[in-house]
Design a protein around this motif. Structure first.
Motif, PDB file in Angstrom:
ATOM      1  N   LEU A 289      29.165   8.295 -56.760  1.00  0.00           N
ATOM      2  CA  LEU A 289      29.616   8.050 -55.588  1.00  0.00           C
ATOM      3  C   LEU A 289      28.348   8.572 -54.486  1.00  0.00           C
ATOM      4  O   LEU A 289      28.781   9.062 -53.504  1.00  0.00           O
ATOM      5  N   ARG A 401      25.664   1.185 -52.624  1.00  0.00           N
ATOM      6  CA  ARG A 401      25.846   2.279 -53.456  1.00  0.00           C
ATOM      7  C   ARG A 401      24.862   2.493 -54.410  1.00  0.00           C
ATOM      8  O   ARG A 401      24.443   1.343 -54.817  1.00  0.00           O
ATOM      9  N   ASP A 464      36.280   9.693 -50.510  1.00  0.00           N
ATOM     10  CA  ASP A 464      36.350   9.376 -51.933  1.00  0.00           C
ATOM     11  C   ASP A 464      36.832   8.008 -52.028  1.00  0.00           C
ATOM     12  O   ASP A 464      37.071   7.622 -53.014  1.00  0.00           O
ATOM     13  N   GLN A 465      37.701   7.370 -51.096  1.00  0.00           N
ATOM     14  CA  GLN A 465      38.364   6.446 -51.113  1.00  0.00           C
ATOM     15  C   GLN A 465      37.973   5.001 -50.459  1.00  0.00           C
ATOM     16  O   GLN A 465      38.012   4.109 -50.847  1.00  0.00           O
ATOM     17  N   GLN A 466      37.146   5.330 -49.382  1.00  0.00           N
ATOM     18  CA  GLN A 466      36.915   4.283 -48.446  1.00  0.00           C
ATOM     19  C   GLN A 466      35.756   4.446 -47.742  1.00  0.00           C
ATOM     20  O   GLN A 466      35.243   5.567 -47.206  1.00  0.00           O
ATOM     21  N   ASP A 480      37.481  -0.700 -49.111  1.00  0.00           N
ATOM     22  CA  ASP A 480      37.635   0.153 -50.194  1.00  0.00           C
ATOM     23  C   ASP A 480      36.611   0.344 -51.332  1.00  0.00           C
ATOM     24  O   ASP A 480      35.850  -0.412 -51.570  1.00  0.00           O
ATOM     25  N   SER A 482      36.180   1.214 -54.369  1.00  0.00           N
ATOM     26  CA  SER A 482      36.321   0.663 -55.853  1.00  0.00           C
ATOM     27  C   SER A 482      35.996  -0.741 -55.861  1.00  0.00           C
ATOM     28  O   SER A 482      35.251  -1.069 -56.730  1.00  0.00           O
ATOM     29  N   SER A 483      36.608  -1.491 -55.003  1.00  0.00           N
ATOM     30  CA  SER A 483      36.665  -2.917 -55.074  1.00  0.00           C
ATOM     31  C   SER A 483      35.458  -3.500 -53.866  1.00  0.00           C
ATOM     32  O   SER A 483      35.239  -4.602 -54.108  1.00  0.00           O
ATOM     33  N   GLU A 484      35.138  -2.539 -52.886  1.00  0.00           N
ATOM     34  CA  GLU A 484      34.368  -3.034 -51.847  1.00  0.00           C
ATOM     35  C   GLU A 484      34.838  -3.996 -50.972  1.00  0.00           C
ATOM     36  O   GLU A 484      34.110  -4.756 -50.330  1.00  0.00           O
TER      37      GLU A 484
END
Length: 510
Positions: A289, A401, A464-466, A480, A482-484
């Motif tokens: 992350l 990232r 951590d989420q968005q 998001d 995870s999915s970007e």
């Protein structure tokens, strides 16, 4: 009693007319002196900003000078019957007033302050330094300079008095008055609009000139439904200058001991290759992350070396980063390598590539930071560097990232390049609060689950989420992690307010 056209009345009328032209002449001189403020301030980069600059420059300086005429010269025209006395006293007032304007301009140029009670301590200090350093010849020269300036005012006053009838016949007073009135109305009207819309190219000029109080009308506009005051307050909270020019760095003295036997190496890749293969090959731990929030590689290099966002780059680029300076002064060899340009403040720590490679490859205490290409990265990691040094390895890929590899375990919460310097200091055993020198935090023991930075005028808030991007008008987009993909989550205003205060705490608000 009805006054006739007496000699006294004729003289008073002529004196008043002379006083107006004397004021106009000094307005032009004052505008020239006030150019010191303009040319020593950032020039607006928009047409509206430039238009406001010139209209405010001409109208405000004209207003100050004319108020001096109203307060000091006009009463003399009515109360003192002697023409020579009026011209002499008016010349003294003008000479002193313009000298004060020039002094204020020089004070603003050097310290960013105007003459006021708040700047009294600075003035006292400057005066003491001048008295201590100036010889009697220099003081005599300044006195002579003022006498020359006063003589010029007297000559101008006499020249205007001799030609006053000619000026009255030319009827150019009304166009001159109309020009300054138009500048005055347009500058204040423009500022009302800019203040309501938080238009920075105009608002940033508020403190440029002395005794400047530009008009605002937020309460009145809100009363009649022309302004959403709550929306205005939210947008105002998001307004950050693209650069902070005046900062307090560090926020408090940084005192700590360090392990002067430690060997720490931070490698930052400058090419978009993948680093995942290094994890298994060298036994490095992955921290997924980790983000490069900077807008470009120059901003990223600043964030790595200073632990701060690019907002502070202009103010601090000539100053050595406090943690690196501390490590070097405490006896730990500290050096930096980059093929690209680095901030002037770290030039004393830089090495060329052969010198850096030799120094890093040796088994011994050091703190090394390098911005390397793929070939240099492979050359460094192909030897025994990972065996005798603790490593941090990441990349520069603006607004993406990038991940982080390390020899030691790091907390698995969201992080950016601004966290790298506090983490290095933590590995050295320095227990000084990172908040004193960085907006980042040590990833050995993070205290926040979010981070905030800036990117081309936008604020970037991550947890951590968005990832949330907020522009200066208060518009935002949420993605998001995870999915970007963009989502429809609302904006946490409480956290945003806390984050903005954290981001701007080194800034000085004048």
């Amino acid at each position: 009693m009805i006054l006739g056209d007496t000699p006294r009345r004729q003289r008073v009328t002529k004196l008043v007319s002379w006083g107006h032209w004397f004021a106009v002449s000094n307005i032009l001189i004052a505008i020239v002196i006030a150019s010191i403020y303009v040319f020593n301030s950032p020039i607006p980069d928009t047409g509206l900003g430039l238009l406001y600059l010139f209209s405010n420059w001409f109208s405000h300086i004209a207003f100050l000078t004319f108020m001096g005429f109203i307060l000091f010269v006009l009463p003399l025209c009515y109360l003192v019957p002697n023409v020579r006395v009026v011209k002499g006293l008016s010349s003294v007032y003008a000479a002193v007033g313009l000298a004060l304007l020039a002094f204020d301009a020089l004070l603003y140029n050097k310290h960013g302050l105007h003459l006021s009670l708040g700047s009294a301590e600075v003035i006292r200090s400057e005066t003491q330094n001048a008295m201590a350093n100036f010889s009697w010849q220099q003081w005599s020269f300044l006195g002579l300079l003022f006498l020359v300036w006063l003589s010029f005012q007297l000559m101008m006053a006499n020249a205007l008095w001799k030609r006053i009838e000619r000026f009255q016949k030319q009827r150019i007073g009304l166009p001159i008055l109309s020009f300054f009135v138009l500048c005055f109305v347009s500058s204040h009207g423009g500022h009302i609009w800019a203040d309501a819309n938080l238009y920075q190219p105009i608002i940033k000029q508020d403190d440029m000139f002395p005794l400047s109080y530009p008009a605002t009308a937020k309460t009145l506009m809100s009363k009649y439904g022309l302004l959403d005051y709550q929306s205005y307050q939210r947008r105002k909270e998001l307004q950050l200058d693209s650069q902070f020019n005046h900062v307090t760095y560090p926020a408090a003295p940084v005192y700590c001991g360090i392990d002067d036997k430690a060997s720490l190496v931070l490698l930052v890749g400058t090419e978009p290759s993948q680093l995942g293969h290094l994890s298994s090959a060298l036994g490095l731990k992955q921290h997924g992350l980790h983000f490069d929030v900077a807008a470009d590689q120059a901003s990223a290099r600043f964030s790595v070396l200073y632990g701060l966002p690019s907002l502070y780059q202009r103010a601090l680029q000539n100053q050595r980063p406090v943690p690196l300076d501390l490590a070097q002064k405490l006896g730990l060899p500290t050096f930096v390598y980059s093929a690209q340009s680095l901030p002037p403040g770290v030039q004393g720590l830089t090495k060329d590539w052969p010198s850096f490679f030799n120094a890093v490859s040796q088994d011994g205490p050091k703190l090394a930071i390098a911005f390397v290409n793929d070939e240099q990265m492979n050359l460094l990691l192909g030897g025994d560097l990972h065996k005798h040094s603790q490593l941090l390895v990441t990349q520069m890929r603006p607004n993406q990232r990038v991940g982080l590899l390390s020899s030691i375990g790091l907390a698995n919460n969201v992080s950016s390049h601004e966290d790298l310097l506090p983490t290095l200091m933590g590995l050295l055993g320095c227990n000084a609060p990172a908040n004193n020198y960085s907006t980042g935090q040590s990833l050995l023991d993070p205290q926040r689950s979010w981070l905030i930075s800036n990117n081309n005028g936008k604020l970037v808030l991550l947890d951590d989420q968005q990832r949330v991007e907020i522009d200066p008008q208060g518009n935002y987009k949420s993605f998001d992690l995870s999915s970007e993909e963009q989502n429809s989550n609302g904006l946490n205003m409480s956290r945003l307010s806390q984050a903005i205060k954290h981001l701007s705490r080194f800034a000085e608000h004048k």
